[in-house]
Structure formats: structure tokens, C-alpha cells
Design a protein around this motif. Structure first.
Motif, mmCIF file in Angstrom:
data_model
loop_
_atom_site.group_PDB
_atom_site.id
_atom_site.type_symbol
_atom_site.label_atom_id
_atom_site.label_comp_id
_atom_site.label_asym_id
_atom_site.label_seq_id
_atom_site.Cartn_x
_atom_site.Cartn_y
_atom_site.Cartn_z
ATOM 1 N N UNK B 155 0.718 -1.191 -0.052
ATOM 2 C CA UNK B 155 0.233 0.013 0.015
ATOM 3 C C UNK B 155 1.005 1.204 -0.015
ATOM 4 N N UNK B 156 0.841 2.195 -0.999
ATOM 5 C CA UNK B 156 1.440 3.398 -1.022
ATOM 6 C C UNK B 156 0.666 4.366 0.074
ATOM 7 N N UNK B 157 1.363 4.822 0.811
ATOM 8 C CA UNK B 157 0.564 5.760 2.039
ATOM 9 C C UNK B 157 -0.128 7.020 1.314
ATOM 10 N N UNK B 158 -0.953 7.015 0.105
ATOM 11 C CA UNK B 158 -1.668 7.816 -0.365
ATOM 12 C C UNK B 158 -3.227 7.916 -0.192
ATOM 13 N N UNK B 159 -3.829 8.781 -0.268
ATOM 14 C CA UNK B 159 -5.267 8.698 -0.159
ATOM 15 C C UNK B 159 -6.085 7.789 -1.339
ATOM 16 N N UNK B 160 -5.697 7.949 -2.583
ATOM 17 C CA UNK B 160 -6.290 7.143 -3.702
ATOM 18 C C UNK B 160 -5.848 5.659 -3.248
ATOM 19 N N UNK B 161 -4.578 5.252 -2.685
ATOM 20 C CA UNK B 161 -4.369 3.832 -2.638
ATOM 21 C C UNK B 161 -4.975 3.365 -1.248
ATOM 22 N N UNK B 162 -5.401 4.217 -0.401
ATOM 23 C CA UNK B 162 -6.050 3.794 0.709
ATOM 24 C C UNK B 162 -7.522 3.580 0.610
ATOM 25 N N UNK B 163 -8.181 4.182 -0.654
ATOM 26 C CA UNK B 163 -9.403 4.574 -0.838
ATOM 27 C C UNK B 163 -10.050 2.839 -1.320
ATOM 28 N N UNK B 164 -9.111 2.350 -2.155
ATOM 29 C CA UNK B 164 -9.404 0.850 -2.450
ATOM 30 C C UNK B 164 -9.090 -0.379 -1.754
ATOM 31 N N UNK B 165 -8.804 0.112 -0.377
ATOM 32 C CA UNK B 165 -8.560 -1.200 0.573
ATOM 33 C C UNK B 165 -10.059 -1.771 0.933
ATOM 34 N N UNK B 166 -10.957 -1.039 1.262
ATOM 35 C CA UNK B 166 -12.353 -1.806 1.517
ATOM 36 C C UNK B 166 -12.712 -2.742 0.262
ATOM 37 N N UNK B 167 -12.376 -2.316 -0.938
ATOM 38 C CA UNK B 167 -12.860 -3.335 -2.144
ATOM 39 C C UNK B 167 -11.873 -4.509 -1.933
ATOM 40 N N UNK B 168 -10.622 -4.316 -1.709
ATOM 41 C CA UNK B 168 -9.654 -5.384 -1.548
ATOM 42 C C UNK B 168 -10.209 -6.387 -0.642
ATOM 43 N N UNK B 169 -10.653 -5.878 0.579
ATOM 44 C CA UNK B 169 -10.901 -6.671 1.619
ATOM 45 C C UNK B 169 -12.054 -7.574 1.445
ATOM 46 N N UNK B 170 -13.228 -6.929 0.672
ATOM 47 C CA UNK B 170 -14.256 -7.513 0.403
ATOM 48 C C UNK B 170 -14.324 -8.712 -0.428
ATOM 49 N N UNK B 171 -13.152 -8.233 -1.544
ATOM 50 C CA UNK B 171 -12.972 -9.563 -2.494
ATOM 51 C C UNK B 171 -12.206 -10.530 -1.795
ATOM 52 N N UNK B 172 -11.415 -10.452 -0.711
ATOM 53 C CA UNK B 172 -10.631 -11.335 0.100
ATOM 54 C C UNK B 172 -11.760 -12.439 0.930
ATOM 55 N N UNK B 173 -12.880 -11.485 1.478
ATOM 56 C CA UNK B 173 -13.809 -12.239 2.052
ATOM 57 C C UNK B 173 -14.712 -12.976 1.062
ATOM 58 N N UNK B 174 -15.016 -12.597 -0.096
ATOM 59 C CA UNK B 174 -15.864 -13.275 -0.920
ATOM 60 C C UNK B 174 -15.027 -14.524 -1.448
ATOM 61 N N UNK B 175 -13.728 -14.472 -1.491
ATOM 62 C CA UNK B 175 -12.885 -15.686 -2.040
ATOM 63 C C UNK B 175 -13.034 -16.572 -0.808
ATOM 64 N N UNK B 176 -12.724 -15.964 0.128
ATOM 65 C CA UNK B 176 -12.580 -17.142 1.477
ATOM 66 C C UNK B 176 -13.877 -17.873 1.708
ATOM 67 N N UNK B 177 -15.015 -16.996 1.394
ATOM 68 C CA UNK B 177 -16.496 -17.512 1.705
ATOM 69 C C UNK B 177 -16.759 -18.546 0.611
#
Ligand SMILES: Nc1ncnc2c1ncn2[C@@H]1O[C@H](COP(=O)(O)OP(=O)(O)OP(=O)(O)O)[C@@H](O)[C@H]1O
Ligand SMILES: Nc1ncnc2c1ncn2[C@@H]1O[C@H](COP(=O)(O)OP(=O)(O)OP(=O)(O)O)[C@@H](O)[C@H]1O
Ligand SMILES: [Mg+2]
Ligand SMILES: [Mg+2]
Lengths: 274, 274
Positions: B155-177
Motif C-alpha cells: 500500500x502506498x500511503x496515499x489517499x487514492x491507494x487507501x480508498x481501494x482497501x475496502x474493495x480488496x478486503x471485500x474481495x478477500x472475504x468473498x473468495x474465502x467464503x
């Protein structure tokens, strides 16, 4: 109307930062600008101060659901409209996989839009359309290149970013030969430029000599320029998106504002092939 | 074998730089590592010193043409093998659009590979697999997440990079489930860190408190850490790929080498959930 796709399949090279700040700089200079966000990340939408998902329609609805461009267009400041992105755009490859002519949908919407193709009686026609592309050469970037006359290529002066240049030029050639004969590479803009590093000056020189050399060139990119303006690395440019502001509203005295104003002036004076 | 996908749909945040330098650091520490390049840009392949297209088979042949993983694996240094990328990977979404179970192909190849799933008699089993992902959450990144146990998120500590974090976590959840119950987010590594900028310390703090907070967490990422090691911005890291070298070969005394050695030690000591 001049139409410009801001594209580069390499990630994180300044496509969104350039799309938004260029669009706003042109709008501040009195041009009427339509900024289209074709990246599912919706970063240009955010950066321009439009909350993704806060409007009923988005670029997804224009591409997949058949809505006219005007229905998804949102006012975002003086002389500036935005067609916001939506996360559903990430599924557009699958959604349109079976549809013939899927790469021409955006072009058809733009051709049907009165502000993009004005008649003498059209109120407030657009002077510019700027399209922010995602970091890939898939269907979304293809739709952008099929629809516009010019491509602007932000390039970080790093080796990995330079490596992908030939692939992008090849794609522009293919689109110009098979889909959109008007397509031309307007030019390359060096972004996140760190003056004083050997890497930046070496890559900068490589790019200049590539376009200046007398080797075989394709008409779609043969007269492209490397813009005089180099957008210097400047932390204000990375801070501005979190406020939903362009660099001109967030830090008008910064290098970032000066560089993007200078770039806009160069873009405005240039036209593909001049 | 520990298997780690280095993923983030935001472009240019340090995925390739982290994949290659982490893989080499682990190999230098005596671990046998297989680096898989799933990005059609083939930047991890280039950075690891393997010329894209110079070997008969690539990741494309493994995913689409049914070749076993071992057939595409290339020795790239002590304790390091690379499965090179190929530009054809960019067409994998279309090539596999009609194939059922298309997100599980890489997992099947890995499960069938003797060095990934060793028996007591297997010679030189792999200790690690590191997979570099493209800047999207399409079929290639999905194949990676379906195949591995852990995700590492640069993660680059920039706003635009942080913004996408929740989408990536959601994808990890879906793949795990739905696809891979073993999948866990191992952690977030802050890359291109510019100490002294307010933005870096603010975003760094935001990420730390997000993972430390007591709010509702999904088991797939609830025990993820933010690595102590921050990879500082350092031009040597951007120079190394043009020589096809890791930072350890190119500039062993640089901050970049120190940071990636420290990160590898943290990764090696951690296991998902510990
Ligand atoms: N000149 C600059 N100086 C400092 N930071 C910059 C500059 N230009 C862009 N940035 C920051 O660098 C990051 C990458 O820029 P940006 O998001 O515009 O690139 P991109 O090519 O659109 O990325 P993606 O491939 O993900 O779409 C962002 O966090 C942005 O705020
Ligand atoms: N810590 C660092 N300091 C300086 N430059 C860096 C650092 N890490 C990566 N880079 C450079 O920044 C650019 C982006 O990094 P990299 O290509 O690894 O990101 P990525 O996430 O893999 O990009 P993509 O989304 O295109 O796959 C590259 O030119 C790389 O050489
Ligand atoms: Mg962008
Ligand atoms: Mg990469």
C-alpha cells in the motif's frame, strides 16, 4: 469538440491526477469540459469531488444499460461536467462479452450526444472531453480509444513504466487501423518527475530520442510530442484527492498547480498532428 | 509450502517491487522460492532477470493450454524459480470466459505440482510461492487468491491507494467464503514511504487503527497486521529492474535492500493468524 483519452496500462503513473487537473485547468481557462471516468476504481470521480454512487446513473449505465451520456452527466464546477464511474464497471468485460461491436458503444453514445456533437442551436456545447482510463488495455480502454481523436500518455520516468510504451503504441496502431482511423497519440507527459535523479533524466532522454528519431513511424503516433511541461513530484498533488479538489483549489501556489496549468496551455495550443 | 499472493487493484503501489525483492530475500535466507508472474506486463519476470518470451512456456500456457506448472518454471538464481508471464495473459478473461471453474485453474496446477505439494521423496520442494498480481481484481488475481493461503497487500500511503482497501478486503472475504476457505490477509506493507510527509504518517495511522480497532472483523482479514517494516521511497529500487536484478544484487547497501531484508524476516517469522 476535442476528445482525449488519458491512457497507460502501467499502474500508478499519474493518469487520474492528469485527467482531473487537466480537465479543471481547461475549465478554468473557459473551456467547457466533460470528464469521463472509465476506471472502476472511480478515482477521477472522487478526485473531482463527486461521490461515487451518489448519482442514479454512471458510466456503467451508459455502456451496458443503454442510457444516453447526458443522463449520467453531473455538474462538478464551472465549465466542468463529470460522467462518474461505478464499481460495476469492473464486470463490463463479462457483461458485454457476447455483444458484437462492444468496443464501439462509448463512441456511439458520444456521437448521439448533442453537447459532444453540437448543432448551431445547441446550448453550451463541450469544447473538450477527457477520459480517465484504468491500468489495462481491456474493453474499457478500448472503448475510450475507439471514441476519441487523441491519446495523452502520462509516463512516470521509471524503467518499468517505459517498458510498456511499445505495447501501448502497438495498441494505438491497431485501434487506428481497424476501429478508429482518426486516433492519434497527442503526446507523452512525464509525471512524478524527480529532477536531479539520473533515472528521470535518462528515461526522459530515451523517450525524447525515441519520438525524435528518424526510424520507421506509424502515422498514429509518428508526430507525437513529449510535452515541454514535466509534472514534478509534489506531495500536494497526492493530498488534493482526499478533499475532492483539483490542485488549483487545494494548493494554487504549489508546483503541482503551476505544472498542470502549463500542461493545459500546451495541450490547448496543440492539436493532433500540428 | 507457504503461498502468498501480492495483490492490490490500485496501480503502481509496489506489488512487483515487493514480489521480486521479497522472493529474492527469502531465497537468500535459504528458502526455496517459486515466483509466479500473473501480470501480462511481465514486470516481475523482467525484474527477476528473465527475458519475457525467451522460454517456450509461460503462465499463459499453464492457465489456458493445460501445461503443468513445472514445464513453465525457469531457474532464476540460487533457490529461486520463476514462472514467467506473457503478454497473451491479457486475453485470459476472453480465452477462459466460457470455461467453468476458470478461477480454480491455477490452484489445480499448483496442487498437481510435486515441488508445491511434496512427498517425502520429492527433491528440492518449494518452501514459498510468491505470486505477483496485475492492477485489477479480474480473473488473474482471482486465480491467485483461489490458489494461495495468504495475501500480502502493498500500500502506498496515499489517499487514492487507501480508498481501494475496502474493495480488496471485500474481495478477500468473498473468495474465502466461496472459493478458498484457507485464504487469509497476512498483512499490509507500506511502500514508497516518504517519512516526514504528513500524508504518509496520516495514512499510516489510519491503516494501523483500522486493523487494530475492535469493530466487526471478518476472519479472512481480522488478524492481519501492518508490518513494522516500511519500505522507504528509494530511487535504487526503481533503477534495479532495468538491470534485471533484485535490490540485493544491484544496491546491497541501500535503504531498499535493508527494508526488503527486514520485511522478508517479518514475513518468514509470521504465519497467517499467528
Ligand atoms: N506529480 C505527483 N507528485 C506526487 N504524487 C503524485 C503525482 N501524481 C500523482 N501522484 C499520486 O501518485 C499516486 C498515483 O497517481 P494516479 O492515481 O493519478 O495514477 P494512475 O495512473 O491513475 O493510477 P491507476 O493505474 O491506479 O489508475 C496517487 O496516489 C496520486 O495522488
Ligand atoms: N520504495 C520505492 N521507492 C522508489 N520507487 C519505487 C519503490 N517501489 C517501487 N518503485 C517504483 O515505482 C514504480 C511502481 O512500482 P511497481 O511497478 O512495483 O508497482 P506495481 O504495484 O507492481 O504497479 P502495477 O500496478 O503497474 O503492477 C516502479 O517504477 C518501481 O520501480
Ligand atoms: Mg487512475
Ligand atoms: Mg506490477
Amino acid at each position: 469538440m476535442r476528445s482525449i483519452a488519458v491512457a497507460n496500462q502501467k499502474g500508478g503513473v499519474g493518469k487520474t491526477t492528469t485527467s482531473v487537473n487537466l480537465a479543471v485547468a481547461l475549465a478554468r481557462a473557459g473551456r467547457r469540459v466533460c470528464l469521463v471516468d472509465l476506471d472502476p476504481q472511480a478515482h477521477a470521480t472522487l478526485h473531482a469531488g463527486v461521490l461515487p454512487g451518489s448519482h442514479p446513473l454512471s458510466a456503467f449505465d451508459v455502456l451496458v444499460e443503454g442510457h444516453p451520456l447526458a443522463a449520467a452527466t453531473v455538474a462538478a464546477g464551472d465549465n466542468l461536467c463529470v460522467v462518474p464511474s461505478h464499481i460495476d464497471l469492473s464486470a463490463v468485460e463479462m457483461a458485454l462479452a457476447a455483444r458484437s461491436g462492444r468496443e464501439l458503444i462509448l463512441r456511439q453514445r458520444i456521437e448521439a450526444d448533442p453537447r459532444c456533437n453540437p448543432t448551431p442551436t445547441t446550448r453550451e456545447p463541450f469544447d473538450y472531453m477527457v477520459i480517465d482510463c484504468p491500468p489495462s488495455l481491456g474493453l474499457l480502454s478500448l472503448n475510450a480509444m475507439a471514441a476519441v481523436d487523441e491519446v495523452l500518455l502520462p509516463l512516470q520516468p521509471h524503467f518499468l513504466a517505459l517498458h510498456g510504451l511499445s505495447k501501448l503504441l502497438e495498441t494505438i496502431e491497431l485501434v487506428a487501423e481497424h476501429v478508429n482511423p482518426r486516433l492519434r497519440l497527442l503526446g507523452v507527459v512525464l509525471c512524478m518527475y524527480e529532477a536531479g535523479t539520473r533515472l528521470a533524466s535518462e528515461v526522459g532522454r530515451d523517450v525524447q530520442s525515441f519520438f525524435a528519431s528518424s526510424g520507421a513511424k506509424h502515422p498514429a503516433w509518428g508526430s507525437a510530442r513529449v510535452f515541454e511541461t514535466r509534472v514534478r513530484r509534489n506531495i500536494r498533488l497526492a493530498e488534493a484527492p482526499s478533499f475532492g479538489q483539483s490542485i488549483f483549489d487545494y494548493a494554487p501556489e504549489s508546483h503541482g498547480a503551476a505544472d498542470y496549468a502549463a500542461l493545459a496551455a500546451e495541450v490547448d495550443q496543440a492539436a493532433a498532428g500540428l
